[in-house]
Design a protein around this motif. Structure first.
Motif, short mmCIF file in Angstrom:
data_model
loop_
_atom_site.label_atom_id
_atom_site.label_comp_id
_atom_site.label_asym_id
_atom_site.label_seq_id
_atom_site.Cartn_x
_atom_site.Cartn_y
_atom_site.Cartn_z
N ILE A 169 -19.35 22.14 -2.45
CA ILE A 169 -20.36 22.29 -3.49
C ILE A 169 -21.14 23.56 -3.19
CG2 ILE A 169 -22.38 21.25 -4.59
CD1 ILE A 169 -20.00 19.46 -4.89
N SER A 170 -21.28 24.44 -4.19
CA SER A 170 -22.07 25.65 -3.97
C SER A 170 -23.48 25.45 -4.48
CB SER A 170 -21.43 26.84 -4.70
OG SER A 170 -21.55 26.68 -6.09
N GLY A 171 -24.44 25.66 -3.63
CA GLY A 171 -25.82 25.66 -4.08
C GLY A 171 -26.58 24.36 -3.89
N GLY A 172 -25.95 23.26 -3.63
CA GLY A 172 -26.68 22.01 -3.50
C GLY A 172 -25.78 20.91 -2.99
N SER A 173 -26.29 19.70 -3.03
CA SER A 173 -25.55 18.53 -2.59
C SER A 173 -25.21 17.66 -3.79
CB SER A 173 -26.39 17.70 -1.61
OG SER A 173 -26.74 18.49 -0.50
N VAL A 174 -24.22 16.82 -3.64
CA VAL A 174 -23.83 15.91 -4.71
C VAL A 174 -25.03 15.04 -5.09
CG1 VAL A 174 -22.34 13.97 -5.31
CG2 VAL A 174 -21.43 15.89 -4.03
N GLY A 175 -25.32 14.99 -6.38
CA GLY A 175 -26.42 14.17 -6.88
C GLY A 175 -27.77 14.87 -6.87
N GLU A 176 -27.85 16.04 -6.27
CA GLU A 176 -29.10 16.76 -6.15
C GLU A 176 -29.28 17.71 -7.34
OE1 GLU A 176 -31.05 19.38 -2.61
OE2 GLU A 176 -28.97 19.82 -3.10
N LEU A 177 -30.50 17.92 -7.76
CA LEU A 177 -30.78 18.94 -8.77
C LEU A 177 -30.80 20.29 -8.06
CD1 LEU A 177 -33.73 17.32 -10.75
CD2 LEU A 177 -31.39 17.64 -11.55
N TYR A 178 -29.97 21.21 -8.50
CA TYR A 178 -29.96 22.53 -7.90
C TYR A 178 -29.58 23.58 -8.93
CZ TYR A 178 -24.86 21.90 -7.61
OH TYR A 178 -23.55 21.68 -7.92
N LEU A 179 -29.90 24.81 -8.63
CA LEU A 179 -29.61 25.94 -9.50
C LEU A 179 -28.40 26.70 -8.98
CD1 LEU A 179 -33.29 27.06 -9.73
CD2 LEU A 179 -31.94 26.39 -11.69
N THR A 180 -27.46 26.99 -9.86
CA THR A 180 -26.31 27.80 -9.49
C THR A 180 -26.66 29.27 -9.67
OG1 THR A 180 -25.41 27.85 -11.73
CG2 THR A 180 -24.70 26.01 -10.30
N LYS A 181 -25.76 30.15 -9.28
CA LYS A 181 -25.98 31.59 -9.48
C LYS A 181 -26.12 31.90 -10.97
CE LYS A 181 -23.49 33.16 -5.40
NZ LYS A 181 -22.32 33.91 -4.91
N VAL A 182 -25.31 31.26 -11.79
CA VAL A 182 -25.38 31.47 -13.24
C VAL A 182 -26.73 31.00 -13.79
CG1 VAL A 182 -24.39 30.81 -15.48
CG2 VAL A 182 -22.89 31.40 -13.57
N ASP A 183 -27.19 29.83 -13.32
CA ASP A 183 -28.49 29.32 -13.75
C ASP A 183 -29.59 30.32 -13.41
OD1 ASP A 183 -27.36 26.89 -14.62
OD2 ASP A 183 -27.79 25.88 -12.72
N LYS A 184 -29.56 30.82 -12.18
CA LYS A 184 -30.58 31.78 -11.74
C LYS A 184 -30.52 33.06 -12.57
CE LYS A 184 -30.73 30.00 -7.05
NZ LYS A 184 -30.34 30.24 -5.66
N LYS A 185 -29.31 33.48 -12.90
CA LYS A 185 -29.16 34.68 -13.73
C LYS A 185 -29.75 34.44 -15.12
CE LYS A 185 -26.01 38.25 -15.05
NZ LYS A 185 -25.01 39.09 -14.48
N LEU A 186 -29.48 33.27 -15.71
CA LEU A 186 -30.05 32.93 -17.02
C LEU A 186 -31.57 32.95 -16.99
CD1 LEU A 186 -27.80 29.98 -18.25
CD2 LEU A 186 -28.12 32.18 -19.38
N LEU A 187 -32.13 32.54 -15.86
CA LEU A 187 -33.59 32.50 -15.73
C LEU A 187 -34.18 33.86 -15.36
CD1 LEU A 187 -33.94 29.11 -13.84
CD2 LEU A 187 -34.41 29.55 -16.26
#
Length: 122
Positions: A88-106
């Motif tokens: 898993i990139s960026g977080g753990s299973v079941g956890e709320l996390y931001l991916t690289k794409v999410d961060k780029k959108l923001l």
């Protein structure tokens, strides 16, 4: 205090599975939590970007318990001896996390270098 940027209806429109009414309270809480994380990254991001990222985060979290974890970037399975492995990139299973794409959108990955807090005063 952060308010959710997406609704249950926004999530339902992006999900293959029906969201039962009995789980709406949990989904609203996850959307509120996602808003806090989003605002910590970039409170001034575009509202539509915040809505998309909120949905991405919550759907990754809730869909992580069905077979291949949501957000997995690598995986493997075996046969008779049964083995399975996921990355898993960026977080753990079941956890709320931001991916690289999410961060780029923001707009979080747009700047390189340092910034002075005094710039806001000018």
């Amino acid at each position: 205090m952060s308010m959710a940027y997406a609704t249950i209806e926004d999530l339902q429109a992006r999900s293959r599975n029906h969201i039962p009414e009995s789980e709406h309270i949990m989904y609203r809480a996850l959307l509120d939590d996602a808003a806090v994380l989003i605002d910590a990254v970039n409170e001034k991001a575009d509202f539509e970007a915040k809505r998309v990222v909120s949905c991405n985060m919550v759907l990754r979290s809730i869909n992580s318990d069905v077979g291949i974890p949501a957000g997995a970037t690598q995986g493997s399975m075996s046969g008779l001896g049964y083995a399975q492995s996921w990355t898993i990139s960026g977080g753990s299973v079941g956890e709320l996390y931001l991916t690289k794409v999410d961060k780029k959108l923001l707009g979080a990955n747009e700047r390189i270098g340092a910034r002075s807090p005094l710039e806001d005063m000018a």
